[in-house]
Scaffold this active site. Structure first.
Site, short mmCIF file in Angstrom:
data_model
loop_
_atom_site.label_atom_id
_atom_site.label_comp_id
_atom_site.label_asym_id
_atom_site.label_seq_id
_atom_site.Cartn_x
_atom_site.Cartn_y
_atom_site.Cartn_z
N HIS A 84 30.42 23.69 10.35
CA HIS A 84 31.79 23.76 10.86
C HIS A 84 32.02 22.78 12.00
O HIS A 84 33.17 22.42 12.29
CB HIS A 84 32.18 25.19 11.25
CG HIS A 84 31.55 25.75 12.47
ND1 HIS A 84 30.43 26.56 12.44
CD2 HIS A 84 31.88 25.65 13.78
CE1 HIS A 84 30.12 26.93 13.66
NE2 HIS A 84 30.98 26.39 14.50
N ASP A 220 25.18 27.19 7.51
CA ASP A 220 26.15 26.52 8.37
C ASP A 220 25.48 25.35 9.11
O ASP A 220 25.19 25.42 10.30
CB ASP A 220 26.72 27.53 9.37
CG ASP A 220 27.96 27.02 10.09
OD1 ASP A 220 28.25 25.83 9.98
OD2 ASP A 220 28.62 27.83 10.77
N SER A 649 28.08 26.36 19.31
CA SER A 649 27.90 26.15 17.87
C SER A 649 27.06 24.90 17.65
O SER A 649 27.36 23.83 18.16
CB SER A 649 29.26 25.97 17.19
OG SER A 649 29.98 27.17 17.20
#
Length: 718
Positions: A84, A220, A649
């Site tokens: 992402h 991810d 992240s």
């Protein structure tokens, strides 16, 4: 010894550090955290984590494109981050014919790596304390405007003194609500190229349904490479650039994790508000976040209608939709978690104790009115916060929100200048056109604007609507469809082509009469508007908030001894730690998930839970290679109790030796109040197991060239 170090050390004598809570400065690790970390399993010295003169862990951790974290995992500048985080770049490089976002991409050699238009990584060089220097320039007799002016002047000097003629980017940041200041030196590399990404069905497996949820099963991650000139310096893209030879890269350990293993995360957490007053928490829960959630959902629903109908439109809006959806679920989770935890009440009780301390004779002059001023501010701004969040979501979900105003005003200024000045302004004009019309589909934009205006006019009127919109509402009864149709039909700003046509035959006087510009400018003006009373209230609040934090630290009524996150490099440490048994998870201990659990979620053709045929085949054959756990299963994700937030992240999850064991990508929704208050029982970080990353690269994608350049540790830890 620096004053701040002495102060923090004294505080920690009174309040022992909780190992799983805290986002810590690397420069204080040896004094504040190292002994505690060693007890938990750290085998590195503080110098091996943060060193100015020698390579250390900090040299392998980068800020990725300003909003995420990434790590260097090879001697050839290979970068690992979340899927992402790379989403924008992957979408930009994709076309309907070559849809890397949907189908994945793996470069078999350097010549196949792809360069997005705009992507950079930022290396952290060093930091230092400049609190004494900056605060010596201000005094309590100054207004906030005067204070901020003096501080900004001193910041400019500090940044200039340390950038070595432009070689480095220097940023001076406030901490503890302006009670301390530190400067950070960075080096930015802008030639960053896509190396590999799994299919969207893997990288985004679970979609919005599983976002912020556990048990989780997703791959991810995405991979990039940093390039430099022949001397290793930052350089604009060139075919002659070479892969960066980093000062340090992370070895990768594939022996796996177990409950209570030490886990350390370095990264760039974006924003926490652990010092936020109770009134601010209540305002968010009751006014700001509900408006955010409703506005975001309105934008998402209207985007999705068009995205489902057209693959090209879906590709254009994939990133905007994903970003909107992420924060939509986050804010709803915050509402639920803060309400359930009664966080505002807990903060209010703390403030009552502070207020009693503040009104003791020896403290009253400085702190006596702090709580009253703060509470008064929130009471006066509750309706404004609701209004502003509806309006903000309008601006964020449609280019017709801010675009006509920003671009229109830039063009008005442009046509007032002489020819020489216009030449200087052209790049900015072109950049604005690209920003607002780069990924643009007019029917979708029109639908979103209409829906958002309807919502804004219905829900934000108690504070007071933007004047033009309020007048339109009187005649259209809250249905803006016809007004929007009419405004767009005759607008200079309807699309890129109409803007470019206008610039070829400009009539500047038409801009201010353009109805789409009028609506957009009305909304933007309302957003920015502040009365003298509001400006004074803002100043009074800023002073009171700064004193609140100063007083809480002085009185030792608050045990938080680390500053709020603000996108500067931090370290957090804890352990691999399970949650209570969950029947949805097939794992023996609820601190990891397996590919079996992933396949159990599989739904043929489902946009969130579909899986590639190759993965299903490899799973059926149990073809996991060396990446399977010794118990036989293929690991996917795992849990730690590290303290992270947005911006983390892509952060590396490291074992006690500083070896990569996973990649952080999410938190659990039960502890969504974590940005405001840390929940020791529930707070978890959801991580991608590095073994699953390598399995996808090696066994699934067959990108052996990528595996070969990484340093893989196969021996079990002692």
């Amino acid at each position: 010894m620096k004053k701040v170090v002495l102060f923090l050390t004294m505080c920690l004598m009174a309040f022992p550090v909780r190992a799983d809570e805290g986002m810590w400065f690397l420069m204080f690790i040896e004094r504040l955290n190292h002994r505690d970390m060693e007890k938990m399993g750290l085998q590195l010295t503080a110098e091996e984590i943060y060193s100015i003169n020698h390579h250390s862990l900090k040299d392998a951790v980068v800020q990725f494109n300003g909003g995420c974290t990434a790590e260097i995992v090879s001697k050839e500048g290979l970068v690992l981050t979340n899927h992402h985080c790379g989403y924008n770049a992957i979408a930009e490089l994709s076309t309907e014919e070559q849809n890397y976002l949907k189908n994945g991409f793996w470069a078999k050699n350097r010549s196949e790596e792809l360069k997005p238009k705009s992507l950079y990584v930022r290396f952290f060089v060093r930091m230092d304390d400049v609190s004494k220097r900056i605060l010596s320039k201000v005094n309590d007799k100054m207004t906030e405007t005067e204070r901020n002016k003096v501080i900004q002047q001193e910041i400019a000097l500090i940044e200039k003194e340390n950038n070595e003629g432009g070689k480095y980017t220097v940023s001076v940041r406030p901490f503890f609500q302006g009670n301390e200041y530190y400067y950070f030196v960075y080096q930015d590399y802008k030639d960053v190229r896509l190396v590999g990404t799994p299919t969207e069905s893997l990288g985004k497996f679970g979609g919005d349904t599983d976002n912020w949820e556990w048990p989780r099963h997703t791959a991810d991650f995405s991979m990039f490479r940093v390039y430099a000139d022949k001397d290793g310096n930052p350089a604009e893209y060139s075919k002659d650039n070479l892969p960066l030879q980093p000062k340090h890269h992370l070895p990768i350990n594939i022996t796996g994790v177990k409950e209570n293993d030490f886990a350390m995360i370095l990264g760039y957490p974006g924003r926490t508000n652990r010092w936020m007053p109770s009134g601010g928490i209540a305002q968010n829960v009751k006014y700001a976040y509900p408006a955010w959630v409703e506005g975001a959902k309105t934008g998402m629903d209207n985007m999705k209608k068009f995205m489902k109908q057209d693959a090209t439109v879906n590709l254009k809006y994939a990133s905007k939709y994903a970003s909107t959806a992420n924060y939509w679920k986050n804010r709803q989770g915050m509402i639920d978690a803060l309400t359930k935890a009664k966080t505002a009440t807990a903060k209010s009780n703390e403030e009552a104790k502070f207020n009693a301390w503040a009104n003791k004779p020896e403290n009253k002059e400085k702190y006596g009115n702090v709580i009253a001023t703060i509470n008064d501010y929130y009471a006066k701004t509750n309706l404004k916060s609701r209004h502003d969040n509806y309006l903000t979501q309008l601006m964020r979900t449609t280019s017709y929100g801010a675009g006509p105003s920003v671009l229109g005003n830039a063009l008005i200024a442009y046509y007032k200048e002489n020819e020489a000045k216009r030449t200087e302004m052209i790049p900015k004009i072109n950049s604005l056109i690209g920003n607002y019309y780069g990924d643009f589909y007019a029917p979708l934009e029109k639908e979103v604007l209409t829906a958002q205006l309807n919502l804004y006019a219905a829900k934000a009127s108690e504070y007071g609507l933007a004047p033009v919109v309020a007048k339109m509402k009187e005649t259209n009864k809250g249905n803006f469809a016809a007004d929007v149709d009419k405004a767009i039909a005759g607008s200079i700003f309807a699309n890129k082509e109409s803007v470019e046509a206008f610039m070829k035959d400009p009539k500047p006087e038409l801009i201010e009469a353009d109805q789409l510009y009028v609506i957009s400018n009305d909304l933007m003006t309302k957003m920015r508007a502040k009365s003298p009373e509001q400006l004074k209230a803002d100043d009074d609040f800023a002073i009171a908030y700064r004193k609140l934090v100063e007083g809480l630290r002085e009185s030792k009524l608050n045990t938080i001894q680390y500053p709020d996150a603000n996108s500067t490099l931090r370290l957090t440490y804890g352990k691999v730690r399970s949650l209570p048994t969950d029947k949805r998870n097939d794992a023996k201990i609820n601190n990891y998930t397996t590919m079996t659990g992933m396949v159990n979620k599989y739904k043929v053709g489902d946009s969130e839970f579909d899986l590639p045929a190759r993965l299903l085949e490899l799973n059926k054959a149990k073809d996991f290679g060396e990446y399977a756990d010794k118990a036989g299963y293929m690991p996917v994700n795992f849990l730690t109790d590290n303290d992270i937030t947005g911006g983390n992240s892509g952060s590396p999850v490291l074992n006690g030796k500083g070896e990569l064991i996973g990649v952080a990508f999410d938190g659990n929704i039960e502890a969504m109040a974590g940005d405001v208050i840390f929940d020791k029982k529930l707070q978890r970080t959801i991580n991608l197991d590095i073994r699953f990353v390598l399995w996808i690269i090696d066994k699934y994608a067959g990108a052996h060239n990528i595996i070969e350049e990484m340093t893989i540790v196969r021996d079990a830890q002692p």
